[in-house]
Design a protein around this motif. Sequence first.
Motif: not given
Length: 446
Positions: A54-59
Amino acid sequence: MLFLAMRSVRKRPGRFLATLLSAFLGAVIVMTFSSLHDTAAAPGVDEVSSQSMTTSASVVGGYGSLLVFFAIASTLTVNVRRRAEEIHLLRCTGATPAQITRMVVGESAVVALAGAVLAIGPAMLGGRLLLDLFQDSGQVAAHVDPAFGAMAVGSGFGIAVLASVGAAFLAVRRATRAATDTRGPSGGRLRTLAGCAALVAGTGAVLTTYAVDSTEEMLMAFPAYGAILLSVGFAVLAPSLLGRILDLLRGPLAAVGGAGAYLSTRNLRRRGAESAGVLMPMITFTGMATATLYIQAVETDRVAASGLAKTVQDKNVETLNLVVVGIIVVFSCIMLANSLYASTSYRSREFGRQRLAGATPGQVLGVVGREAAILTLTGLVLGTVAAIAGIIPFTMARTDQVVPDEGPATWLAVIAVATVVTLGTSLGTARMTLRTPAVDAVTVAA
Protein backbone atom coordinates in the motif's frame (compact mmCIF):
# COMPACT_ATOMS: atom_id res chain seq x y z
CA MET A 1 -18.79 16.34 -31.54
CA LEU A 2 -17.50 13.04 -30.16
CA PHE A 3 -18.22 11.47 -33.55
CA LEU A 4 -16.15 14.18 -35.24
CA ALA A 5 -13.34 13.62 -32.74
CA MET A 6 -13.28 9.87 -33.44
CA ARG A 7 -13.41 10.53 -37.18
CA SER A 8 -10.48 12.96 -36.92
CA VAL A 9 -8.38 10.45 -34.97
CA ARG A 10 -9.18 7.68 -37.46
CA LYS A 11 -8.47 9.91 -40.46
CA ARG A 12 -5.09 11.25 -39.30
CA PRO A 13 -3.72 8.89 -36.64
CA GLY A 14 -0.12 10.03 -37.15
CA ARG A 15 -0.65 13.37 -35.43
CA PHE A 16 -1.83 11.61 -32.26
CA LEU A 17 0.94 9.02 -31.91
CA ALA A 18 2.97 11.04 -29.40
CA THR A 19 -0.12 11.64 -27.24
CA LEU A 20 -1.08 7.97 -27.50
CA LEU A 21 2.39 6.92 -26.38
CA SER A 22 2.33 9.29 -23.41
CA ALA A 23 -1.13 8.10 -22.33
CA PHE A 24 -0.14 4.45 -22.80
CA LEU A 25 3.05 4.71 -20.74
CA GLY A 26 1.34 6.76 -18.08
CA ALA A 27 -1.48 4.25 -17.75
CA VAL A 28 1.02 1.38 -17.58
CA ILE A 29 2.88 3.03 -14.68
CA VAL A 30 -0.25 3.97 -12.76
CA MET A 31 -1.98 0.60 -13.29
CA THR A 32 1.15 -1.37 -12.41
CA PHE A 33 1.51 0.24 -9.01
CA SER A 34 -2.22 0.54 -8.36
CA SER A 35 -2.45 -3.22 -8.81
CA LEU A 36 -0.55 -3.44 -5.51
CA HIS A 37 -3.63 -1.91 -3.85
CA ASP A 38 -5.74 -4.72 -5.31
CA THR A 39 -3.20 -7.30 -4.17
CA ALA A 40 -2.98 -5.80 -0.67
CA ALA A 41 -6.77 -5.90 -0.32
CA ALA A 42 -7.04 -9.56 -1.36
CA PRO A 43 -8.05 -12.12 1.29
CA GLY A 44 -5.26 -13.85 3.21
CA VAL A 45 -2.63 -11.08 2.86
CA ASP A 46 -0.77 -10.42 6.11
CA GLU A 47 -0.55 -6.94 7.61
CA VAL A 48 3.18 -6.38 6.93
CA SER A 49 2.85 -7.35 3.25
CA SER A 50 -0.28 -5.25 2.88
CA GLN A 51 1.40 -2.19 4.39
CA SER A 52 4.48 -2.56 2.19
CA MET A 53 2.42 -2.76 -0.99
CA THR A 54 0.00 0.00 0.00
CA THR A 55 2.81 2.43 0.83
CA SER A 56 4.62 1.71 -2.42
CA ALA A 57 1.48 2.04 -4.51
CA SER A 58 0.52 5.34 -2.87
CA VAL A 59 3.95 6.99 -3.12
CA VAL A 60 4.87 5.87 -6.64
CA GLY A 61 1.30 6.39 -7.83
CA GLY A 62 1.59 10.03 -6.83
CA TYR A 63 4.88 10.46 -8.68
CA GLY A 64 3.45 8.61 -11.67
CA SER A 65 0.37 10.80 -11.82
CA LEU A 66 2.50 13.95 -11.75
CA LEU A 67 4.76 12.69 -14.53
CA VAL A 68 1.79 11.53 -16.59
CA PHE A 69 0.25 14.98 -16.48
CA PHE A 70 3.52 16.70 -17.43
CA ALA A 71 4.12 14.24 -20.27
CA ILE A 72 0.65 14.53 -21.77
CA ALA A 73 0.51 18.30 -21.23
CA SER A 74 3.79 18.96 -23.01
CA THR A 75 2.91 16.64 -25.88
CA LEU A 76 -0.60 18.04 -26.35
CA THR A 77 0.61 21.63 -26.19
CA VAL A 78 2.98 21.06 -29.10
CA ASN A 79 0.33 19.06 -30.98
CA VAL A 80 -2.26 21.82 -30.68
CA ARG A 81 0.25 24.50 -31.70
CA ARG A 82 1.03 22.52 -34.83
CA ARG A 83 -2.66 22.83 -35.71
CA ALA A 84 -2.75 26.63 -35.40
CA GLU A 85 -3.58 27.10 -39.09
CA GLU A 86 -6.35 24.51 -38.92
CA ILE A 87 -7.84 26.18 -35.84
CA HIS A 88 -7.63 29.59 -37.51
CA LEU A 89 -9.40 28.21 -40.60
CA LEU A 90 -12.15 26.69 -38.45
CA ARG A 91 -12.66 30.07 -36.75
CA CYS A 92 -12.86 31.80 -40.14
CA THR A 93 -15.51 29.34 -41.34
CA GLY A 94 -17.75 30.01 -38.34
CA ALA A 95 -16.69 27.52 -35.68
CA THR A 96 -16.90 28.91 -32.16
CA PRO A 97 -14.10 28.52 -29.60
CA ALA A 98 -16.38 26.23 -27.59
CA GLN A 99 -16.91 23.94 -30.60
CA ILE A 100 -13.17 23.77 -31.33
CA THR A 101 -12.48 23.09 -27.66
CA ARG A 102 -14.99 20.23 -27.58
CA MET A 103 -13.48 18.73 -30.73
CA VAL A 104 -9.87 18.80 -29.48
CA VAL A 105 -10.82 17.65 -25.98
CA GLY A 106 -12.89 14.84 -27.50
CA GLU A 107 -9.93 13.75 -29.64
CA SER A 108 -7.69 13.72 -26.58
CA ALA A 109 -10.20 11.68 -24.60
CA VAL A 110 -10.49 9.11 -27.41
CA VAL A 111 -6.70 8.81 -27.69
CA ALA A 112 -6.30 8.54 -23.90
CA LEU A 113 -8.94 5.78 -23.73
CA ALA A 114 -7.15 3.89 -26.50
CA GLY A 115 -3.83 4.25 -24.68
CA ALA A 116 -5.34 3.04 -21.41
CA VAL A 117 -6.90 0.00 -23.10
CA LEU A 118 -3.57 -0.92 -24.68
CA ALA A 119 -1.88 -0.52 -21.29
CA ILE A 120 -3.91 -3.20 -19.49
CA GLY A 121 -1.85 -6.17 -20.70
CA PRO A 122 1.61 -4.67 -20.00
CA ALA A 123 0.37 -3.35 -16.63
CA MET A 124 -0.79 -6.82 -15.57
CA LEU A 125 2.64 -8.21 -16.44
CA GLY A 126 4.33 -5.28 -14.69
CA GLY A 127 2.26 -5.87 -11.56
CA ARG A 128 3.40 -9.49 -11.42
CA LEU A 129 7.05 -8.54 -11.89
CA LEU A 130 6.79 -5.82 -9.26
CA LEU A 131 5.27 -8.26 -6.76
CA ASP A 132 8.09 -10.71 -7.46
CA LEU A 133 10.58 -7.94 -6.69
CA PHE A 134 8.95 -7.25 -3.33
CA GLN A 135 8.83 -10.94 -2.51
CA ASP A 136 12.49 -11.47 -3.42
CA SER A 137 13.50 -8.65 -1.05
CA GLY A 138 11.38 -10.08 1.78
CA GLN A 139 8.96 -7.16 1.91
CA VAL A 140 5.98 -9.28 0.85
CA ALA A 141 5.26 -12.86 1.89
CA ALA A 142 5.93 -15.54 -0.73
CA HIS A 143 2.38 -16.93 -0.63
CA VAL A 144 0.76 -13.66 -1.80
CA ASP A 145 -0.72 -13.94 -5.29
CA PRO A 146 -0.96 -10.95 -7.67
CA ALA A 147 -4.31 -9.29 -8.26
CA PHE A 148 -5.39 -6.85 -10.95
CA GLY A 149 -8.79 -5.34 -10.30
CA ALA A 150 -10.92 -2.23 -10.09
CA MET A 151 -8.33 -0.07 -8.36
CA ALA A 152 -5.73 -0.62 -11.07
CA VAL A 153 -8.10 -0.25 -14.01
CA GLY A 154 -10.01 2.70 -12.54
CA SER A 155 -6.93 4.69 -11.58
CA GLY A 156 -5.19 4.02 -14.91
CA PHE A 157 -8.16 5.06 -17.04
CA GLY A 158 -9.09 7.95 -14.74
CA ILE A 159 -5.65 9.57 -14.61
CA ALA A 160 -4.91 9.07 -18.31
CA VAL A 161 -8.25 10.55 -19.40
CA LEU A 162 -8.31 13.39 -16.87
CA ALA A 163 -4.74 14.41 -17.68
CA SER A 164 -5.43 14.33 -21.42
CA VAL A 165 -8.71 16.22 -21.19
CA GLY A 166 -7.32 18.84 -18.80
CA ALA A 167 -4.15 19.40 -20.81
CA ALA A 168 -6.07 19.56 -24.09
CA PHE A 169 -8.56 22.05 -22.65
CA LEU A 170 -5.79 24.41 -21.53
CA ALA A 171 -3.81 24.05 -24.76
CA VAL A 172 -6.74 24.65 -27.09
CA ARG A 173 -7.89 27.67 -25.09
CA ARG A 174 -4.50 29.28 -25.65
CA ALA A 175 -4.59 28.33 -29.32
CA THR A 176 -8.08 29.75 -29.93
CA ARG A 177 -7.14 32.98 -28.17
CA ALA A 178 -4.10 33.25 -30.42
CA ALA A 179 -6.23 32.56 -33.51
CA THR A 180 -8.53 35.45 -32.63
CA ASP A 181 -5.68 37.73 -31.48
CA THR A 182 -7.12 37.92 -27.98
CA ARG A 183 -4.95 37.73 -24.91
CA GLY A 184 -5.83 36.47 -21.48
CA PRO A 185 -3.41 37.35 -18.73
CA SER A 186 -5.08 34.98 -16.27
CA GLY A 187 -3.33 31.93 -17.69
CA GLY A 188 0.09 33.46 -17.15
CA ARG A 189 -0.85 34.59 -13.67
CA LEU A 190 -2.13 31.16 -12.70
CA ARG A 191 1.08 29.55 -13.95
CA THR A 192 3.17 32.03 -11.99
CA LEU A 193 1.12 31.55 -8.83
CA ALA A 194 1.28 27.76 -9.14
CA GLY A 195 5.03 27.82 -9.70
CA CYS A 196 5.66 30.18 -6.79
CA ALA A 197 3.41 28.09 -4.53
CA ALA A 198 5.42 24.98 -5.39
CA LEU A 199 8.69 26.80 -4.66
CA VAL A 200 7.40 28.06 -1.30
CA ALA A 201 6.10 24.61 -0.34
CA GLY A 202 9.37 23.00 -1.42
CA THR A 203 11.43 25.48 0.57
CA GLY A 204 9.27 24.85 3.63
CA ALA A 205 9.66 21.08 3.29
CA VAL A 206 13.45 21.39 2.96
CA LEU A 207 13.72 23.68 6.00
CA THR A 208 11.58 21.27 8.02
CA THR A 209 14.50 18.82 7.81
CA TYR A 210 16.37 20.94 10.35
CA ALA A 211 13.41 20.90 12.76
CA VAL A 212 13.00 17.11 12.85
CA ASP A 213 15.01 14.76 15.07
CA SER A 214 18.00 13.54 13.06
CA THR A 215 17.32 9.93 14.14
CA GLU A 216 13.73 9.96 12.89
CA GLU A 217 13.16 7.20 10.33
CA MET A 218 10.96 9.37 8.12
CA LEU A 219 13.42 12.27 8.02
CA MET A 220 14.19 11.41 4.40
CA ALA A 221 10.69 12.36 3.31
CA PHE A 222 11.06 16.09 3.98
CA PRO A 223 14.14 16.89 1.83
CA ALA A 224 12.99 14.45 -0.87
CA TYR A 225 9.56 16.03 -1.19
CA GLY A 226 11.14 19.47 -0.94
CA ALA A 227 13.47 18.78 -3.85
CA ILE A 228 10.56 17.40 -5.87
CA LEU A 229 8.38 20.44 -5.20
CA LEU A 230 11.24 22.79 -6.07
CA SER A 231 11.77 20.88 -9.32
CA VAL A 232 8.07 21.18 -10.14
CA GLY A 233 8.12 24.89 -9.31
CA PHE A 234 11.08 25.55 -11.59
CA ALA A 235 9.44 23.45 -14.31
CA VAL A 236 6.15 25.38 -14.12
CA LEU A 237 8.01 28.70 -14.23
CA ALA A 238 10.27 27.49 -17.05
CA PRO A 239 9.02 29.97 -19.73
CA SER A 240 9.73 33.08 -17.68
CA LEU A 241 12.95 31.67 -16.20
CA LEU A 242 14.23 30.83 -19.69
CA GLY A 243 13.60 34.40 -20.82
CA ARG A 244 15.64 35.82 -17.96
CA ILE A 245 18.46 33.35 -18.52
CA LEU A 246 18.56 34.27 -22.21
CA ASP A 247 18.85 37.94 -21.24
CA LEU A 248 21.90 37.10 -19.13
CA LEU A 249 23.49 34.91 -21.80
CA ARG A 250 22.78 37.14 -24.79
CA GLY A 251 26.05 39.04 -24.61
CA PRO A 252 28.41 36.12 -23.90
CA LEU A 253 26.73 33.89 -26.50
CA ALA A 254 26.90 36.57 -29.19
CA ALA A 255 30.59 37.16 -28.42
CA VAL A 256 31.44 33.46 -28.62
CA GLY A 257 29.03 32.13 -31.25
CA GLY A 258 28.42 35.15 -33.45
CA ALA A 259 25.35 35.29 -35.69
CA GLY A 260 24.47 31.63 -35.12
CA ALA A 261 24.28 32.11 -31.36
CA TYR A 262 22.18 35.26 -31.81
CA LEU A 263 19.75 33.35 -34.02
CA SER A 264 19.57 30.50 -31.50
CA THR A 265 18.68 32.79 -28.59
CA ARG A 266 16.16 34.65 -30.75
CA ASN A 267 14.48 31.39 -31.75
CA LEU A 268 14.31 30.20 -28.13
CA ARG A 269 12.77 33.48 -27.02
CA ARG A 270 10.21 33.40 -29.85
CA ARG A 271 9.34 29.76 -29.14
CA GLY A 272 9.15 30.07 -25.36
CA ALA A 273 6.16 27.78 -24.89
CA GLU A 274 7.65 24.95 -26.96
CA SER A 275 10.97 25.36 -25.17
CA ALA A 276 9.20 25.14 -21.81
CA GLY A 277 7.76 21.80 -22.90
CA VAL A 278 11.34 20.53 -23.17
CA LEU A 279 12.54 22.15 -19.94
CA MET A 280 9.75 20.67 -17.82
CA PRO A 281 10.76 17.00 -18.08
CA MET A 282 14.47 17.87 -18.00
CA ILE A 283 14.20 19.87 -14.76
CA THR A 284 12.01 17.30 -13.03
CA PHE A 285 14.24 14.46 -14.21
CA THR A 286 17.47 16.11 -13.06
CA GLY A 287 16.06 17.33 -9.73
CA MET A 288 14.15 14.21 -8.73
CA ALA A 289 16.71 11.65 -9.88
CA THR A 290 19.74 13.43 -8.39
CA ALA A 291 18.09 14.19 -5.05
CA THR A 292 16.62 10.70 -4.64
CA LEU A 293 19.82 8.85 -5.52
CA TYR A 294 22.07 10.91 -3.26
CA ILE A 295 19.65 10.97 -0.33
CA GLN A 296 19.23 7.19 -0.58
CA ALA A 297 23.01 6.72 -0.76
CA VAL A 298 23.50 8.77 2.41
CA GLU A 299 20.83 6.73 4.19
CA THR A 300 22.31 3.42 3.02
CA ASP A 301 25.76 4.43 4.29
CA ARG A 302 24.27 5.43 7.63
CA VAL A 303 22.56 2.06 8.06
CA ALA A 304 25.73 0.21 7.05
CA ALA A 305 27.86 2.24 9.46
CA SER A 306 25.51 1.45 12.34
CA GLY A 307 26.16 -2.28 11.91
CA LEU A 308 22.45 -3.08 12.08
CA ALA A 309 20.54 -5.17 9.55
CA LYS A 310 18.08 -3.41 7.28
CA THR A 311 14.53 -3.44 8.56
CA VAL A 312 11.49 -4.02 6.37
CA GLN A 313 10.93 -0.26 6.48
CA ASP A 314 14.49 0.36 5.25
CA LYS A 315 13.98 -2.10 2.40
CA ASN A 316 10.64 -0.50 1.51
CA VAL A 317 12.18 2.96 1.30
CA GLU A 318 15.18 1.78 -0.69
CA THR A 319 13.02 -0.16 -3.15
CA LEU A 320 10.67 2.79 -3.53
CA ASN A 321 13.49 5.22 -4.22
CA LEU A 322 15.18 3.01 -6.79
CA VAL A 323 11.90 2.21 -8.55
CA VAL A 324 10.90 5.88 -8.52
CA VAL A 325 14.22 6.86 -10.08
CA GLY A 326 13.78 4.17 -12.74
CA ILE A 327 10.32 5.50 -13.58
CA ILE A 328 11.59 9.07 -13.66
CA VAL A 329 14.47 8.17 -15.98
CA VAL A 330 12.35 6.19 -18.44
CA PHE A 331 9.35 8.49 -18.47
CA SER A 332 11.31 11.74 -18.53
CA CYS A 333 13.44 10.50 -21.42
CA ILE A 334 10.32 9.61 -23.36
CA MET A 335 8.78 12.98 -22.53
CA LEU A 336 11.91 14.75 -23.71
CA ALA A 337 12.08 12.74 -26.92
CA ASN A 338 8.36 13.27 -27.62
CA SER A 339 8.50 17.02 -27.03
CA LEU A 340 11.72 17.51 -28.98
CA TYR A 341 10.59 15.38 -31.89
CA ALA A 342 7.24 17.16 -32.14
CA SER A 343 8.67 20.68 -31.81
CA THR A 344 11.63 20.09 -34.15
CA SER A 345 9.71 18.29 -36.90
CA TYR A 346 7.14 21.11 -36.76
CA ARG A 347 9.88 23.52 -37.91
CA SER A 348 10.24 21.95 -41.35
CA ARG A 349 8.86 25.06 -43.05
CA GLU A 350 11.13 27.33 -41.01
CA PHE A 351 14.17 25.27 -41.95
CA GLY A 352 13.11 25.39 -45.60
CA ARG A 353 12.88 29.19 -45.58
CA GLN A 354 16.32 29.45 -43.99
CA ARG A 355 17.82 27.23 -46.66
CA LEU A 356 16.14 29.21 -49.46
CA ALA A 357 17.62 32.36 -47.90
CA GLY A 358 21.11 30.87 -48.25
CA ALA A 359 21.74 28.84 -45.10
CA THR A 360 23.37 25.46 -45.56
CA PRO A 361 22.03 22.31 -43.82
CA GLY A 362 25.13 22.40 -41.61
CA GLN A 363 24.36 25.94 -40.49
CA VAL A 364 20.75 25.01 -39.72
CA LEU A 365 21.94 22.03 -37.68
CA GLY A 366 24.38 24.32 -35.88
CA VAL A 367 21.57 26.64 -34.80
CA VAL A 368 19.45 23.68 -33.62
CA GLY A 369 22.42 22.25 -31.73
CA ARG A 370 23.08 25.54 -29.94
CA GLU A 371 19.39 25.83 -29.01
CA ALA A 372 19.47 22.30 -27.58
CA ALA A 373 22.68 23.06 -25.69
CA ILE A 374 21.18 26.20 -24.11
CA LEU A 375 18.04 24.30 -23.11
CA THR A 376 20.10 21.45 -21.71
CA LEU A 377 22.29 23.77 -19.66
CA THR A 378 19.25 25.66 -18.31
CA GLY A 379 17.38 22.51 -17.36
CA LEU A 380 20.41 20.90 -15.73
CA VAL A 381 21.25 24.00 -13.68
CA LEU A 382 17.69 24.46 -12.37
CA GLY A 383 17.26 20.76 -11.67
CA THR A 384 20.62 20.60 -9.89
CA VAL A 385 19.72 23.59 -7.72
CA ALA A 386 16.49 21.85 -6.66
CA ALA A 387 18.38 18.62 -5.91
CA ILE A 388 21.12 20.32 -3.88
CA ALA A 389 18.45 22.08 -1.80
CA GLY A 390 17.29 18.67 -0.61
CA ILE A 391 20.62 16.82 -0.45
CA ILE A 392 22.56 19.24 1.77
CA PRO A 393 20.00 19.52 4.62
CA PHE A 394 19.56 15.74 4.76
CA THR A 395 23.31 15.14 4.73
CA MET A 396 23.83 17.68 7.53
CA ALA A 397 21.08 16.11 9.63
CA ARG A 398 22.19 12.50 9.15
CA THR A 399 25.99 12.79 9.06
CA ASP A 400 26.96 16.24 10.40
CA GLN A 401 28.61 16.87 7.02
CA VAL A 402 27.59 19.42 4.44
CA VAL A 403 28.40 17.39 1.33
CA PRO A 404 27.77 13.63 1.07
CA ASP A 405 30.72 11.25 0.72
CA GLU A 406 29.44 10.02 -2.64
CA GLY A 407 31.34 11.62 -5.48
CA PRO A 408 29.97 13.40 -8.55
CA ALA A 409 29.65 10.18 -10.57
CA THR A 410 25.90 9.83 -9.97
CA TRP A 411 25.24 13.45 -10.89
CA LEU A 412 27.41 13.15 -13.99
CA ALA A 413 25.46 10.05 -15.05
CA VAL A 414 22.16 11.92 -14.66
CA ILE A 415 23.30 14.92 -16.71
CA ALA A 416 24.86 12.63 -19.32
CA VAL A 417 21.51 10.89 -19.89
CA ALA A 418 19.69 14.22 -20.18
CA THR A 419 22.31 15.64 -22.54
CA VAL A 420 22.40 12.62 -24.83
CA VAL A 421 18.61 12.47 -25.10
CA THR A 422 18.24 16.21 -25.74
CA LEU A 423 21.04 16.68 -28.25
CA GLY A 424 20.47 13.32 -29.91
CA THR A 425 16.75 13.82 -30.46
CA SER A 426 17.06 17.47 -31.54
CA LEU A 427 19.86 16.92 -34.04
CA GLY A 428 18.50 13.58 -35.26
CA THR A 429 15.03 15.01 -35.91
CA ALA A 430 16.46 18.14 -37.55
CA ARG A 431 18.71 16.05 -39.80
CA MET A 432 15.73 13.92 -40.83
CA THR A 433 13.63 17.04 -41.48
CA LEU A 434 16.37 18.56 -43.65
CA ARG A 435 16.19 15.62 -46.05
CA THR A 436 13.06 17.22 -47.52
CA PRO A 437 13.96 19.64 -50.35
CA ALA A 438 13.72 23.25 -49.23
CA VAL A 439 11.04 24.17 -51.78
CA ASP A 440 8.87 21.20 -50.79
CA ALA A 441 9.30 22.01 -47.07
CA VAL A 442 8.04 25.55 -47.63
CA THR A 443 5.10 24.66 -49.85
CA VAL A 444 3.81 21.55 -48.06
CA ALA A 445 1.36 22.30 -45.29
CA ALA A 446 2.77 21.95 -41.80
